[in-house]
Design an enzyme around this catalytic site. Structure first.
Site, short mmCIF file in Angstrom:
data_model
loop_
_atom_site.label_atom_id
_atom_site.label_comp_id
_atom_site.label_asym_id
_atom_site.label_seq_id
_atom_site.Cartn_x
_atom_site.Cartn_y
_atom_site.Cartn_z
N ARG A 1 0.81 -1.22 0.00
CA ARG A 1 0.00 0.00 0.00
C ARG A 1 0.85 1.28 0.00
O ARG A 1 0.32 2.37 -0.11
CB ARG A 1 -0.96 -0.02 1.21
N ALA B 1 38.67 46.98 -6.39
CA ALA B 1 37.51 46.32 -6.99
C ALA B 1 37.83 45.84 -8.40
O ALA B 1 38.53 46.50 -9.15
CB ALA B 1 36.32 47.28 -7.00
N ARG C 1 43.51 47.01 -13.48
CA ARG C 1 42.38 47.44 -14.30
C ARG C 1 42.90 47.89 -15.64
O ARG C 1 43.97 48.51 -15.72
CB ARG C 1 41.66 48.62 -13.66
C1 UD1 Z 1 -1.18 -6.73 11.72
C2 UD1 Z 1 -2.02 -7.60 12.66
C3 UD1 Z 1 -3.20 -6.80 13.15
C4 UD1 Z 1 -2.70 -5.55 13.87
C5 UD1 Z 1 -1.77 -4.75 12.97
C6 UD1 Z 1 -1.08 -3.68 13.81
C7 UD1 Z 1 -1.82 -9.95 11.94
C8 UD1 Z 1 -2.48 -11.04 11.22
N1 UD1 Z 1 -2.48 -8.78 11.94
O1 UD1 Z 1 -1.98 -6.42 10.60
O2 UD1 Z 1 -3.98 -7.57 14.06
O3 UD1 Z 1 -3.81 -4.75 14.26
O4 UD1 Z 1 -0.72 -5.58 12.43
O5 UD1 Z 1 -0.30 -2.82 13.03
O6 UD1 Z 1 -0.78 -10.13 12.51
N2 UD1 Z 1 5.20 -9.43 7.98
C9 UD1 Z 1 6.18 -10.36 7.74
N3 UD1 Z 1 5.86 -11.45 7.01
C10 UD1 Z 1 4.62 -11.70 6.54
C11 UD1 Z 1 3.62 -10.74 6.80
C12 UD1 Z 1 3.94 -9.62 7.54
O7 UD1 Z 1 7.33 -10.19 8.16
O8 UD1 Z 1 4.43 -12.72 5.90
C13 UD1 Z 1 5.55 -8.23 8.77
C14 UD1 Z 1 5.38 -6.97 7.96
O9 UD1 Z 1 6.62 -6.59 7.39
C15 UD1 Z 1 4.96 -5.97 9.02
C16 UD1 Z 1 4.26 -6.79 10.08
O10 UD1 Z 1 4.68 -8.13 9.85
O11 UD1 Z 1 6.07 -5.31 9.60
C17 UD1 Z 1 2.75 -6.69 10.02
O12 UD1 Z 1 2.29 -7.12 8.77
P1 UD1 Z 1 1.14 -6.36 8.00
O13 UD1 Z 1 0.88 -7.12 6.73
O14 UD1 Z 1 1.40 -4.94 7.91
O15 UD1 Z 1 -0.09 -6.66 8.98
P2 UD1 Z 1 -1.38 -5.77 9.23
O16 UD1 Z 1 -2.37 -6.04 8.16
O17 UD1 Z 1 -0.98 -4.37 9.47
CA CA Z 2 0.88 -3.23 9.34
#
Ligand code: UD1
Ligand code: CA
Length: 451
Positions: free
Chosen positions: A13, A418, A435
């Site tokens: 996003r 100057a 100059r």
């Molecule tokens: C997640 C939480 C949600 C919480 C929110 C808070 C889950 C399922 N959901 O949602 O409950 O309210 O964070 O900000 O955990 N990441 C990985 N590997 C993956 C997927 C994600 O390392 O396969 C890391 C991402 O880089 C990120 C973090 O985990 O730093 C959170 O992942 P993201 O996809 O942003 O989760 P949210 O939809 O924000």
């Molecule tokens: Ca997140």
């Protein structure tokens, strides 16, 4: 305590080629903030960072950081990410999980969560006026019984304002088993770490929760709008810290600090200023509107007027800089120096009370004290291949429009007329002037445009 930071996600996003955890907040990558917070905790081993998307970029950006990395080849969800970290974890200690995109968490909050959780499960939550997008905390009789993701939530669940920050403490004894049970039958087809909460409840492991006092501690960065909201909140917080220390700001909503700004007493900062890296302002310094200062120090009583650009420079006391002045790396100005509009100073020292007030370039120069440099003077420091030094002694007067062709020396107390192009040493106390003779042609006809 084991510490795991999830940082493998792409951050779709954000619509960017830069991995999300390298996106900036307050001039520093998101992951930097999280690691700074975890570095203040008592850990048994190194923090484990789960990387995946842009792993090489992330590792390169943090090559000086004492962490270990776990690789998640495909980003199948937060539970799947934690599985990748398992082999690096000390088996008998709880695991604190943080998300690399939730940057402003306070180490004190983490400590209270760890304490509250003990050997059990701990979840850091917060109440948000607009909880959209976050996992919602499900409670029964006041106890946490589960987390439902926004995309999977019913209309009633979507009304819940208490959200999951993503920061959790998990007991190592159960962690492996729980993780292996997680399924991906949800709207995103991901393995959710949040599913562990209902498993804990099922297995009679108490789920404790701590509410963050400040919503910004819990806000994640998922898109540019959230990034911007966090940036503004952070900047107001930093501005308020300055106000509390006694710094006078024209507007706490119009200052940006991307690094560390240290201020003495009775400092005034006008609107639109940007401070980057480490900047120090002495007592009674005032900074005019729309000035940018990076990695520089400014002495007591110095006034910086509007629209100055100051990078890696040192300015003494009671100096006056600007408006529209540019101080570049290794500009070192002594006390009472005046640098005026459209003057550029690079890699030069300028002695006490010397004045360079208009339209001038001073580069690779050692200037004494009490010197006056006329408008439009240029140190010609570059011959197309190499840089050369200009030395100007104390109490010199350099006339307007002078070119000092380096390497060249102007002796103490010398005067340059100057418009002179100085190519040879000007001896102490002499006047040098070069100059052409005046040529006056009467009734001169200017060329006319040909039809
Ligand atoms: C997640 C939480 C949600 C919480 C929110 C808070 C889950 C399922 N959901 O949602 O409950 O309210 O964070 O900000 O955990 N990441 C990985 N590997 C993956 C997927 C994600 O390392 O396969 C890391 C991402 O880089 C990120 C973090 O985990 O730093 C959170 O992942 P993201 O996809 O942003 O989760 P949210 O939809 O924000
Ligand atoms: Ca997140």
């Amino acid at each position: 305590m084991n510490v795991v930071v999830l940082a493998a996600g792409e951050g779709k996003r954000m619509h960017s080629n830069v991995p999300k955890v390298l996106q900036h907040l307050g001039g520093r990558p998101l992951l930097r903030w999280v690691l700074d917070a975890t570095n203040q905790l008592e850990k048994s081993g190194k923090t484990v960072v789960v990387v995946g998307h842009g792993a090489e970029q992330v590792k390169e950006a943090f090559k000086d950081e004492d962490v270990c990395y776990a690789h998640q080849k495909e980003q199948k969800g937060t539970a799947h990410a934690v599985i990748q970290a398992l082999e690096h974890l000390k088996p008998d200690e709880s695991v604190l999980v943080l998300y690399g995109d939730v940057p402003l968490v306070n180490p004190e909050t983490l400590k209270s969560l760890i304490e509250e959780a003990g050997e059990d499960v701990g979840v850091l939550t917060v109440d948000l006026e607009n909880p959209e997008g976050y996992g919602r905390i499900l409670r029964e009789d006041g106890k946490v019984v589960g987390i439902v993701e926004d995309k999977d939530a019913s209309d009633d669940q979507k009304k819940i304002k208490e959200i999951n920050t993503g920061i959790m403490v998990l007991p190592s004894a159960k962690l492996k088993d729980w993780l292996s049970e997680v399924e991906c039958n949800n709207s995103q087809h991901e393995y959710y770490l949040t599913d562990l909460i209902s498993m804990a409840v099922r297995d009679n492991v108490p789920v404790k929760s701590v509410k963050a006092s400040d919503r910004w501690e819990a806000e994640g960065v998922n898109d540019r709008i959230q990034q911007n909201a966090l940036e503004r909140a952070l900047q107001v917080k930093l501005a308020e810290d300055l106000l509390r220390q006694g710094v006078r700001l024209a507007d706490k909503n119009r200052i940006d600090i991307r690094g560390k700004l240290e201020c003495g007493k009775d400092v005034f900062i006008d609107v639109g200023c940007v401070f980057e890296g480490n900047v120090t302002l002495g007592n009674n310094v005032s900074v005019g509107p729309y000035s940018i200062l990076k990695d520089s120090s400014i002495g007591n009583g110095t006034r910086i007027d509007a629209f100055c650009h100051i990078v890696e420079a040192k300015v003494g006391q009671d100096a006056i800089i600007g408006p529209y002045a540019r101080l570049r790396p290794q500009a070192e100005l002594s006390d009472n120096v005046h640098i005026g509009n459209f003057v550029e100073v690079k890699k030069s020292t300028i002695g006490k009370a010397s004045k360079v007030n208009h339209l001038t370039y001073i580069g690779d120069c050692t200037m004494g004290s009490g010197v006056n440099i006329g408008a439009g003077t240029i140190t010609c420091n570059y011959d197309g291949a190499n840089k050369h030094q200009t030395v100007i002694g104390d109490d010199c007067f350099i006339g307007s429009g002078t070119q000092l062709v380096a390497p060249v020396t102007v002796g103490k107390g010398a005067t340059v007329g100057a418009g002179t192009t100085v190519t040879k040493k000007v001896p102490d106390g002499t006047l040098m002037i070069r100059r052409a003779k005046d040529l006056v042609i009467p009734a001169w006809k200017r060329p006319v445009k040909q039809k």
